[in-house]
Design an enzyme around this catalytic site. Structure first.
Site, PDB file in Angstrom:
ATOM      1  N   PHE A  24     -41.495  29.227 -61.708  1.00  0.00           N
ATOM      2  CA  PHE A  24     -40.067  28.994 -61.528  1.00  0.00           C
ATOM      3  C   PHE A  24     -39.924  27.803 -60.586  1.00  0.00           C
ATOM      4  O   PHE A  24     -40.635  27.709 -59.594  1.00  0.00           O
ATOM      5  CB  PHE A  24     -39.387  30.244 -60.955  1.00  0.00           C
ATOM      6  N   ALA A  58     -41.696  33.810 -57.780  1.00  0.00           N
ATOM      7  CA  ALA A  58     -42.181  34.158 -56.445  1.00  0.00           C
ATOM      8  C   ALA A  58     -42.436  35.651 -56.268  1.00  0.00           C
ATOM      9  O   ALA A  58     -43.354  36.042 -55.550  1.00  0.00           O
ATOM     10  CB  ALA A  58     -41.195  33.663 -55.387  1.00  0.00           C
ATOM     11  N   LEU A  59     -41.651  36.496 -56.917  1.00  0.00           N
ATOM     12  CA  LEU A  59     -41.859  37.936 -56.768  1.00  0.00           C
ATOM     13  C   LEU A  59     -43.151  38.406 -57.425  1.00  0.00           C
ATOM     14  O   LEU A  59     -43.676  39.461 -57.068  1.00  0.00           O
ATOM     15  CB  LEU A  59     -40.673  38.719 -57.329  1.00  0.00           C
ATOM     16  N   GLU A  60     -43.678  37.637 -58.351  1.00  0.00           N
ATOM     17  CA  GLU A  60     -44.919  38.013 -59.024  1.00  0.00           C
ATOM     18  C   GLU A  60     -46.164  37.492 -58.305  1.00  0.00           C
ATOM     19  O   GLU A  60     -47.289  37.854 -58.662  1.00  0.00           O
ATOM     20  CB  GLU A  60     -44.910  37.513 -60.473  1.00  0.00           C
ATOM     21  N   ALA A  82     -41.327  27.808 -54.940  1.00  0.00           N
ATOM     22  CA  ALA A  82     -40.094  27.435 -54.250  1.00  0.00           C
ATOM     23  C   ALA A  82     -38.983  28.394 -54.638  1.00  0.00           C
ATOM     24  O   ALA A  82     -38.806  28.714 -55.809  1.00  0.00           O
ATOM     25  CB  ALA A  82     -39.690  26.009 -54.597  1.00  0.00           C
ATOM     26  N   VAL A  83     -38.274  28.851 -53.630  1.00  0.00           N
ATOM     27  CA  VAL A  83     -37.085  29.673 -53.827  1.00  0.00           C
ATOM     28  C   VAL A  83     -35.922  28.849 -53.287  1.00  0.00           C
ATOM     29  O   VAL A  83     -35.890  28.515 -52.098  1.00  0.00           O
ATOM     30  CB  VAL A  83     -37.193  31.027 -53.088  1.00  0.00           C
ATOM     31  N   ILE A  84     -35.005  28.505 -54.187  1.00  0.00           N
ATOM     32  CA  ILE A  84     -33.879  27.646 -53.818  1.00  0.00           C
ATOM     33  C   ILE A  84     -32.603  28.475 -53.820  1.00  0.00           C
ATOM     34  O   ILE A  84     -32.323  29.192 -54.786  1.00  0.00           O
ATOM     35  CB  ILE A  84     -33.777  26.448 -54.779  1.00  0.00           C
ATOM     36  N   HIS A  90     -29.534  37.089 -54.201  1.00  0.00           N
ATOM     37  CA  HIS A  90     -30.867  37.077 -54.794  1.00  0.00           C
ATOM     38  C   HIS A  90     -31.848  36.221 -53.984  1.00  0.00           C
ATOM     39  O   HIS A  90     -33.025  36.568 -53.848  1.00  0.00           O
ATOM     40  CB  HIS A  90     -30.776  36.574 -56.239  1.00  0.00           C
ATOM     41  N   ASN A 115     -49.227  30.820 -46.996  1.00  0.00           N
ATOM     42  CA  ASN A 115     -47.941  30.990 -47.674  1.00  0.00           C
ATOM     43  C   ASN A 115     -47.258  29.638 -47.829  1.00  0.00           C
ATOM     44  O   ASN A 115     -46.713  29.089 -46.881  1.00  0.00           O
ATOM     45  CB  ASN A 115     -47.047  31.952 -46.888  1.00  0.00           C
TER      46      ASN A 115
END
EC number: 2.5.1.78
Length: 173
Positions: A24, A58-60, A82-84, A90, A115
């Site tokens: 993602f 990211a959760l996986e 990356a979590v945007i 969420h 990390n």
């Protein structure tokens, strides 16, 4: 006082590194991965000693990292992604849960996990940080793998014969 000081060791020769990259935000993850692989090479890690796998998001990351850590084939692991921030809650859930999983795996298995999951507000912020974070994670993984090895208890039958850090003179106390 003259304490024993372990200095950072960034020599990656002989280390086995596992990398898990979230797909993602693909462009960001790819930039992180390229920078990470380049830095690992500069640190002396042989490309044949690096395994790269990808997961949907990211959760996986935690599942793949846990499997890799349980294999005991790796000296250190690296999580990239990356979590945007979006318009919903969420972002917080994914950021917090992925970070918690990564930390938990490192603590439960003793395998260092760098990390590299960026948590940012915009695509621009992610793009600006991607390469730097990838290279940083390579350095962290190598340093922590070497530190973990240096802190590993030695197996010896006659502890009184060696000069380990924790051996002290018997002064009658």
């Amino acid at each position: 006082m003259n304490p024993y000081i372990l200095t950072p060791d960034l020599n990656g020769e002989g280390l086995h590194i596992g990398i898990v990259r979230a797909r993602f935000n693909e462009e960001i993850g790819q930039a992180q991965l390229q920078a990470c692989l380049e830095e690992l090479g500069k640190l002396g890690v042989d490309e044949r000693d690096v395994m790269v796998v990808s997961v949907p998001g990211a959760l996986e990351l935690g599942v793949a990292l846990a499997r890799m850590a349980e294999s005991y084939e790796f000296d250190a692991l690296i999580a990239l992604g990356a979590v945007i921030r979006g318009e919903t809650y969420h972002f917080e859930v994914v950021s917090n849960e992925s970070a918690a999983a990564i930390s938990r795996i490192a603590l439960e298995t003793g395998i260092p996990v760098a990390n590299g999951v960026l948590t940012v507000d915009t695509d621009e912020q992610a793009q600006a940080r991607a390469a730097g974070k990838g290279a940083d994670c390579a350095q962290v993984a190598v340093e922590m793998a070497n530190l973990a090895a240096a802190l590993e208890p030695e197996e010896d039958d006659e502890d009184d014969e060696d000069e380990d850090f924790d051996d002290e003179e018997d002064d009658g106390r």
